[in-house]
Design an enzyme around this catalytic site. Structure first.
Site, PDB file in Angstrom:
ATOM      1  N   HIS A 174      -5.023 -49.195  -5.999  1.00  0.00           N
ATOM      2  CA  HIS A 174      -3.882 -49.955  -6.517  1.00  0.00           C
ATOM      3  C   HIS A 174      -3.302 -49.328  -7.785  1.00  0.00           C
ATOM      4  CE1 HIS A 174      -3.787 -53.400  -3.783  1.00  0.00           C
ATOM      5  NE2 HIS A 174      -5.105 -53.313  -3.753  1.00  0.00           N
ATOM      6  N   ASP A 219      -1.449 -46.109  -7.197  1.00  0.00           N
ATOM      7  CA  ASP A 219      -0.430 -45.136  -6.770  1.00  0.00           C
ATOM      8  C   ASP A 219       0.967 -45.672  -7.036  1.00  0.00           C
ATOM      9  OD1 ASP A 219      -0.736 -47.024  -4.704  1.00  0.00           O
ATOM     10  OD2 ASP A 219      -0.607 -45.563  -3.076  1.00  0.00           O
ATOM     11  N   ASP A 221      -1.315 -43.265   1.138  1.00  0.00           N
ATOM     12  CA  ASP A 221      -1.776 -43.199   2.527  1.00  0.00           C
ATOM     13  C   ASP A 221      -1.015 -42.146   3.317  1.00  0.00           C
ATOM     14  OD1 ASP A 221      -3.033 -45.366   1.488  1.00  0.00           O
ATOM     15  OD2 ASP A 221      -1.987 -46.847   2.700  1.00  0.00           O
ATOM     16  N   LYS A 258      -2.338 -56.713   5.797  1.00  0.00           N
ATOM     17  CA  LYS A 258      -1.548 -56.338   4.620  1.00  0.00           C
ATOM     18  C   LYS A 258      -0.102 -56.834   4.710  1.00  0.00           C
ATOM     19  CE  LYS A 258      -0.759 -51.917   3.806  1.00  0.00           C
ATOM     20  NZ  LYS A 258      -1.093 -50.490   3.661  1.00  0.00           N
ATOM     21  N   TYR A 280      -0.704 -58.145  -1.758  1.00  0.00           N
ATOM     22  CA  TYR A 280      -0.306 -56.788  -2.151  1.00  0.00           C
ATOM     23  C   TYR A 280       0.996 -56.778  -2.972  1.00  0.00           C
ATOM     24  CZ  TYR A 280       0.097 -51.764  -1.986  1.00  0.00           C
ATOM     25  OH  TYR A 280       0.177 -50.450  -2.359  1.00  0.00           O
TER      26      TYR A 280
END
Ligand code: GLA
Length: 522
Positions: free
Chosen positions: A59, A61, A207, A251, A259
């Protein structure tokens, strides 16, 4: 790395290794057969992109800080050809992932409220056209596409099944549109990150970047603005074991309260820090990431993790900030700051008395960013392998504590699994990915891995098998040692028989009726 072209691979071993080649070949063959049966012809080309496990840097990026993931062998493969006048997106596992059709207009909106697996394909499709437009490259006319997907990255597991499908789809689409040759790995990492946000999660770029830039044998320090990746050689004798907590982390469906809420909280924390550091409200409201405030913190408190920690504790108050307090300090409504940002506005629309825990979130982000460079430095150091392992383990443990305590992105299952992993001999263990379910990653001595896996099976999974949550025969997919694997590629595999490898067009594609389709079979 970021400036390299997208690899075009002709040998299955080049991606899956000798040990994985037989299984991979049979998987591509099944995909090819199902494709032919459904669409009457063979696909023009395949693309694949892997999932990832993040070793450290959770958490952060989206706050502009570097992270340290590696690509895993589980991936998504996409078979594609031009044809028809729709985007027909089918899956080899049709029962679980039913076929969906979309129109071919790249400007079509994605229905975020109706989340389907194929939304990820559509976001990739939009992303390819958006990228071409942003670069001023003439986009080919949209054509119908026939698609068949197969993924082995478990869903909702924190191993980036979503990036795997978005990246593989993007490459497949770019290839059949004849524009793949113009793309670098950096381009694809960047545009797939933006594109995936169409599904409604305002994720950072980790990712997609590791899915595209991953390399066998090494983890990667991935940094942003612009995106780039450098090799990190993991210490000899180390293994990373991935274990699925079996709590599914949805998510996209939970974004407003998890998120995306964290993304909003981080920006609010950055703005509040800016105000506390004396920036005028207008200037503070323009701040978007915690990284942007770092220089002002260093000016006043000096460099280093301790100074940063002290600054955040002094400048932000404990407990909860409510929207009114933030709006008062910024002298403007939050709705005006987030104008045009649909995801953030949805978050603000559902925020309750739990408000925003700005101090805790900022403390996590700054300390976690430091741990990433700490991890890289330990890997690069001359310390003895055993010392390296124990230092890396401590950094991973500290990361989990921070994720659980300050960032509140763990859950009971993840905490229990991390505890079981440490009891089973892990040198360090932490949740990986967004959290709130999904997987943990544990650092284990290579020689101890079989013993470790057996102990975790006993301690964590045996009760779940007894309760029917997971089948004994599926445990190999829930608990496995993972090596850094290859990043995304276009697959122009050599054919088993007399046929030739597929050729993707090198020019913008004409409609299939006017151009002889290139066949491909394995
Ligand atoms: C998800 C996002 C990433 C990153 C992680 C948490 O995987 O897609 O960008 O923010 O969560 O580190």
């Amino acid at each position: 790395m970021a400036s390299l072209p997208i690899p075009e691979v002709e040998e299955i071993e080049a991606i899956y290794g000798l040990e994985g080649a037989v299984e991979a070949t049979s998987r591509y063959q099944r995909l090819a057969a199902a494709f032919k049966e459904k669409y009457g012809q063979a696909p023009e080309i395949y693309a694949r992109a892997p999932g990832r496990v993040n070793l450290i840097g959770e958490h952060i990026d989206y706050e502009g800080y570097g992270v340290l993931p590696m690509a895993i062998r589980q991936d998504t493969i996409v078979a594609i050809r031009r044809g028809g006048d729709k985007l027909v997106v089918a899956n080899l596992e049709a029962e679980q992932y039913p076929e969906i059709e979309f129109g071919t207009d790249p400007a079509q909106a994605l229905d975020v409220a109706k989340h389907t697996w194929a939304n990820y394909f559509l976001s990739a499709y939009k992303g390819v056209f958006e990228h071409l437009q942003s670069k001023g490259i003439a986009a080919p006319s949209p054509v119908g596409l026939q698609v068949m997907v197969h993924g082995t990255v478990p869903l909702g597991s924190g191993l980036s099944s979503s990036a795997a499908i978005v990246c593989s789809s993007s490459l497949a689409i770019a290839a059949v549109l004849g524009v793949a040759g113009s793309l670098t790995k950096g381009d694809v990492s960047e545009f797939t990150c933006t594109a995936e946000r169409h599904v409604g999660v305002t994720s950072g770029g980790m990712d997609q970047a590791i899915s595209v830039m991953g390399m066998p044998g090494v983890a990667m320090l991935v940094e942003f603005n612009p995106v780039r990746a450098t090799d990190v050689q993991l210490p000899a004798g180390s293994t990373f074991v991935i274990a699925n907590s079996m709590a599914v982390s949805k998510k996209a469906e939970t974004a407003d309260r998890r998120y995306n809420l964290r993304v909003v909280e981080c920006r609010l924390a950055a703005m509040m820090l800016a105000v506390a550091l004396g920036k005028p409200p207008g200037e503070a409201a323009a701040v978007t990431t915690l990284k942007q405030v770092e220089p002002a913190i260093i000016d006043k408190y000096g460099p280093g993790a301790e100074a940063q920690d002290k600054a955040v504790r002094e400048l932000l108050h404990e407990g909860v900030y409510m929207p009114e307090e933030v709006e008062g300090l910024l002298q403007r409504p939050l709705a005006s700051i987030y104008e045009g940002n649909a995801s953030a506005l949805r978050v603000l629309g559902v925020v309750g008395p739990e408000g925003f825990r700005l101090r805790d979130r900022a403390l996590h982000v700054y300390s976690e960013a430091g741990r990433v460079y700490g991890f890289r430095d330990v890997c690069k150091s001359d310390a003895a392998a055993e010392d390296k392992l124990s230092q890396l383990g401590s950094l991973m443990d500290a990361s989990h504590a921070s994720c659980a305590g300050l960032y509140e992105c763990s859950c009971a299952e993840l905490d229990a699994l991390v505890g079981a992993a440490r009891a089973a001999g892990a040198l360090g263990a932490r949740l990986t990915g967004a959290g709130w379910g999904g997987c943990t990653v544990s650092l284990v001595r290579e020689a101890d891995a079989p013993k470790f896996i057996a102990a975790l099976r006993e301690q964590y999974y045996a009760p779940l098998v007894a309760q029917g949550v997971v089948k004994e025969k599926d445990l190999g997919e829930c608990l496995f040692a993972s090596k850094p694997s290859s990043g995304a590629a276009l697959m122009k595999l050599k054919l088993a028989s007399h046929e030739q490898p597929a050729e993707a067009p090198t020019q913008p594609a004409a409609a299939p009726a006017e151009q002889e389709a290139v066949m491909y079979e394995i």
